[in-house]
Every structure is written in structure tokens, then in C-alpha cells.
Design an enzyme around this catalytic site. Structure first.
Site, mmCIF file in Angstrom:
data_model
loop_
_atom_site.group_PDB
_atom_site.id
_atom_site.type_symbol
_atom_site.label_atom_id
_atom_site.label_comp_id
_atom_site.label_asym_id
_atom_site.label_seq_id
_atom_site.Cartn_x
_atom_site.Cartn_y
_atom_site.Cartn_z
ATOM 1 N N ARG A 1 7.885 2.989 -10.777
ATOM 2 C CA ARG A 1 7.210 2.499 -9.552
ATOM 3 C C ARG A 1 5.685 2.513 -9.724
ATOM 4 O O ARG A 1 4.992 1.594 -9.296
ATOM 5 C CB ARG A 1 7.612 3.350 -8.337
ATOM 6 C CG ARG A 1 9.066 3.110 -7.932
ATOM 7 C CD ARG A 1 9.395 3.816 -6.644
ATOM 8 N NE ARG A 1 8.750 3.201 -5.506
ATOM 9 C CZ ARG A 1 8.458 3.836 -4.371
ATOM 10 N NH1 ARG A 1 8.712 5.121 -4.239
ATOM 11 N NH2 ARG A 1 7.897 3.196 -3.372
ATOM 12 N N GLN B 1 1.666 4.779 6.191
ATOM 13 C CA GLN B 1 2.860 5.387 5.588
ATOM 14 C C GLN B 1 2.975 4.985 4.125
ATOM 15 O O GLN B 1 3.853 5.445 3.411
ATOM 16 C CB GLN B 1 4.116 4.911 6.323
ATOM 17 C CG GLN B 1 4.136 5.278 7.789
ATOM 18 C CD GLN B 1 5.206 4.485 8.530
ATOM 19 O OE1 GLN B 1 6.351 4.899 8.619
ATOM 20 N NE2 GLN B 1 4.839 3.342 9.041
ATOM 21 N N VAL C 1 2.227 4.578 0.152
ATOM 22 C CA VAL C 1 1.771 5.486 -0.907
ATOM 23 C C VAL C 1 1.083 4.714 -2.026
ATOM 24 O O VAL C 1 0.734 5.288 -3.055
ATOM 25 C CB VAL C 1 2.963 6.303 -1.477
ATOM 26 C CG1 VAL C 1 3.558 7.204 -0.403
ATOM 27 C CG2 VAL C 1 4.053 5.390 -2.070
ATOM 28 N N HIS D 1 2.185 9.758 4.078
ATOM 29 C CA HIS D 1 3.291 10.007 3.138
ATOM 30 C C HIS D 1 2.784 10.262 1.716
ATOM 31 O O HIS D 1 3.545 10.154 0.759
ATOM 32 C CB HIS D 1 4.284 8.843 3.168
ATOM 33 C CG HIS D 1 5.040 8.743 4.469
ATOM 34 N ND1 HIS D 1 5.896 7.707 4.787
ATOM 35 C CD2 HIS D 1 5.063 9.571 5.556
ATOM 36 C CE1 HIS D 1 6.408 7.905 5.996
ATOM 37 N NE2 HIS D 1 5.906 9.020 6.485
ATOM 38 N N CYS E 1 -2.692 29.670 -16.631
ATOM 39 C CA CYS E 1 -1.618 29.156 -15.785
ATOM 40 C C CYS E 1 -2.184 28.088 -14.848
ATOM 41 O O CYS E 1 -3.354 28.119 -14.486
ATOM 42 C CB CYS E 1 -1.017 30.294 -14.972
ATOM 43 S SG CYS E 1 0.600 29.909 -14.319
ATOM 44 N N PRO F 1 6.175 -9.969 11.317
ATOM 45 C CA PRO F 1 6.867 -11.250 11.458
ATOM 46 C C PRO F 1 8.309 -11.101 11.940
ATOM 47 O O PRO F 1 8.927 -12.089 12.352
ATOM 48 C CB PRO F 1 6.830 -11.842 10.039
ATOM 49 C CG PRO F 1 6.602 -10.689 9.126
ATOM 50 C CD PRO F 1 5.866 -9.643 9.911
#
Ligand code: APR
Length: 254
Positions: free
Chosen positions: A75, A107, A109, A125, A147, A227
Site C-alpha cells: 500500500r 480519516q 492515512v 487514523h 534499545c 457524489p
């Protein structure tokens, strides 16, 4: 011509001109004209057989980090060269011309509002190009131990070399809480806005869709740009049945 297609559009534009504060909620539809595949659209080929719960939940990642990492890698690769469209640009230019007047919550990303130059984006999101630790890295507070430093083999989810903690995409998965600060700022905008523009979202996923209800209850005018019918049409004062790349440049041109 515009008025003939969208008789309510001039009226909405006037509401926006009169508004001291505008809140805006966007969804996948604003990126449709940029060619961003939606979550469902992206589930083609190899991925068609997986359910959302196999790809976009924390449990799925813990069960099979490689599979979820691969899905997000694909993605990301599909999104990285995508460009904002006229709708994103209209919003960004408006925010730049009128600082503080429009609060944008999305919303999405895909980072396209940011790429278009929107100065402030409440990414409800998350952002698909960011990573975060899967678990609070217990040793990360002791950087002297090394770490909290991610090490990656190409194609594999990066790990902390010291404690084995994994990096995961910094998106909100099904069942997870939204980032508290972004949600609180979006709710505050919904409470105080004069007009709430809801653009390119089916209005089916909460708490984001709840912002429209909240704005309506607080006395704002709610306007939808989509739409197709959405689940928020019933609470809207006006529904502009056009695409965001068509309608937003005409609404926000002052
Ligand atoms: N302009 C405006 N709206 C459009 C356009 C366009 N060009 N093309 C499609 N739409 C509308 C569709 O009619 C639909 O109502 O965009 C909406 C997209 O709906 P969804 O794909 O359900 O996306 P969204 O509402 O953003 O989903 C919310 O659900 O999948 C999860 O976390 C994911 O953020 C996502 C959330």
C-alpha cells in the site's frame, strides 16, 4: 453552469463566507481523484482472500507480522507517488489564506492533505508512512543500552535489536483508539464551528463520523460533499452531490 448542477452550492458558499470558523472532516473520497486505492480497492490479487481482520488489526500483526508488513509495504508503494488533487489544493490554499479559520480533520492515512500544503491536519487514523513501536519498548528509556533503535532486514518488519520489539505502521487499526490529541482538537472544532463540511466519507466509521453529529447538535450547519449517498445525509442541511475535486475549489475560492 455550476449553479445549475448544484443549486445549493452558492448558498453554501455564502454560509462559508459568513462563518467565523469552519470544521472539515474528509475521507477516502477526497483522494479518489488522485487515484489512491481505498482499503477495499487495494485488496486485489494476493490480498483478495484476506479479511480486514487479517490485515488491519493488532491481533493480525502479532499473529503474522510479516504478512501485515507486506500488505502495508504494498500500500505504501502504491501511495508514495500519488499527488494531491484540486480538492486537497483548494483546502490547503484556503487554510493558508485564512490562518486558523478552517480546522481540517481527516480519516485518510495517505498524507495528501499534508502534501498539498495544509498547515495543520488532524490525522485521526494516523499516517501510513510513519511507524511506531508495537509495544512500549521497556528498555527504550535506557538509550545507553541501544534499545529503541530499529534494525531492519530488507522486506521484513524492523525490530529493536536489544529487546525484539517490532515496528508497525502508525495507522489506527480496527478496534484501536484514535490519537487522543487529534480527536480532542477535532471535537473542539466540531463544537465551535459555524459550518461543518463533511467530504468524501461514507460516514460509517466512528468516532470520526460522530463529529458531524456533534457539530449539528451544537448548532452548526452541516454540509456534505459526496457524489453518492452517505450515512450522514439525514443530518445534513445540504448535500452537494459532486466530487471533491469539482466542488471544493468552487466553495473555497475566496
Ligand atoms: N469525491 C467525494 N466523495 C467521493 C468521491 C469523490 N471523488 N469518490 C467517492 N466518494 C465517496 C464515496 O461515495 C464514499 O461515500 O467517498 C466515500 C468513501 O467511503 P469509504 O471508502 O467507506 O471511506 P471512509 O468513509 O473514508 O472510511 C472511513 O474506514 O476503512 C476505514 O479506517 C478506514 O479511514 C477509513 C474509514
Amino acid at each position: 453552469m455550476t449553479a445549475a448542477f448544484f443549486p445549493a452550492q452558492d448558498e453554501v458558499r455564502q454560509w462559508l463566507q459568513d462563518a467565523a470558523h469552519i470544521a472539515m472532516l474528509t475521507g477516502a473520497g477526497v483522494s479518489a481523484e488522485s487515484g489512491v486505492p481505498t482499503f477495499r480497492d487495494a485488496q486485489t490479487g494476493l490480498w483478495a482472500n484476506f479479511r480486514a481482520e487479517d490485515l488491519a488489526t493488532e491481533a493480525a500483526f502479532r499473529r503474522d507480522p510479516q504478512r501485515v508488513w507486506d500488505w502495508y509495504a504494498e500500500r505504501r508503494a502504491n501511495m508514495v507517488h500519488v499527488q494531491p488533487n484540486a480538492g486537497h489544493h483548494a483546502v490547503a490554499a484556503f487554510q493558508q489564506r485564512h490562518p486558523g479559520r478552517l480546522t481540517l480533520a481527516t480519516q485518510n492515512v495517505d498524507g495528501l492533505h499534508q502534501k498539498a500544503g495544509s498547515p495543520e491536519v488532524l490525522a485521526l487514523h494516523g499516517n501510513i508512512f510513519d511507524d511506531q513501536w508495537l509495544d512500549p519498548c521497556a528498555l527504550a528509556r535506557r538509550p545507553q543500552d541501544g534499545c529503541g533503535v530499529a534494525q531492519a532486514e530488507p522486506g521484513h518488519p524492523p525490530r529493536c535489536a536489544q529487546c525484539g520489539n517490532l515496528l508497525r505502521p502508525a495507522v489506527v487499526w480496527f478496534g484501536e483508539m484514535l490519537p487522543m490529541d487529534a480527536l480532542a482538537a477535532a471535537e473542539q472544532a466540531a463544537e465551535r464551528c459555524d459550518v461543518m463540511l463533511v467530504v468524501g466519507t461514507a460516514g460509517a466509521v466512528y468516532p470520526a463520523a460522530g463529529l458531524a453529529h456533534q457539530a449539528r447538535a451544537a448548532g452548526a450547519r452541516v454540509v456534505i460533499v459526496n457524489p453518492h449517498p452517505s450515512e450522514l445525509d439525514d443530518i445534513a442541511h445540504r448535500v452537494l452531490a459532486g466530487t471533491s475535486a469539482q466542488v471544493l475549489p468552487q466553495l473555497l475560492d475566496f
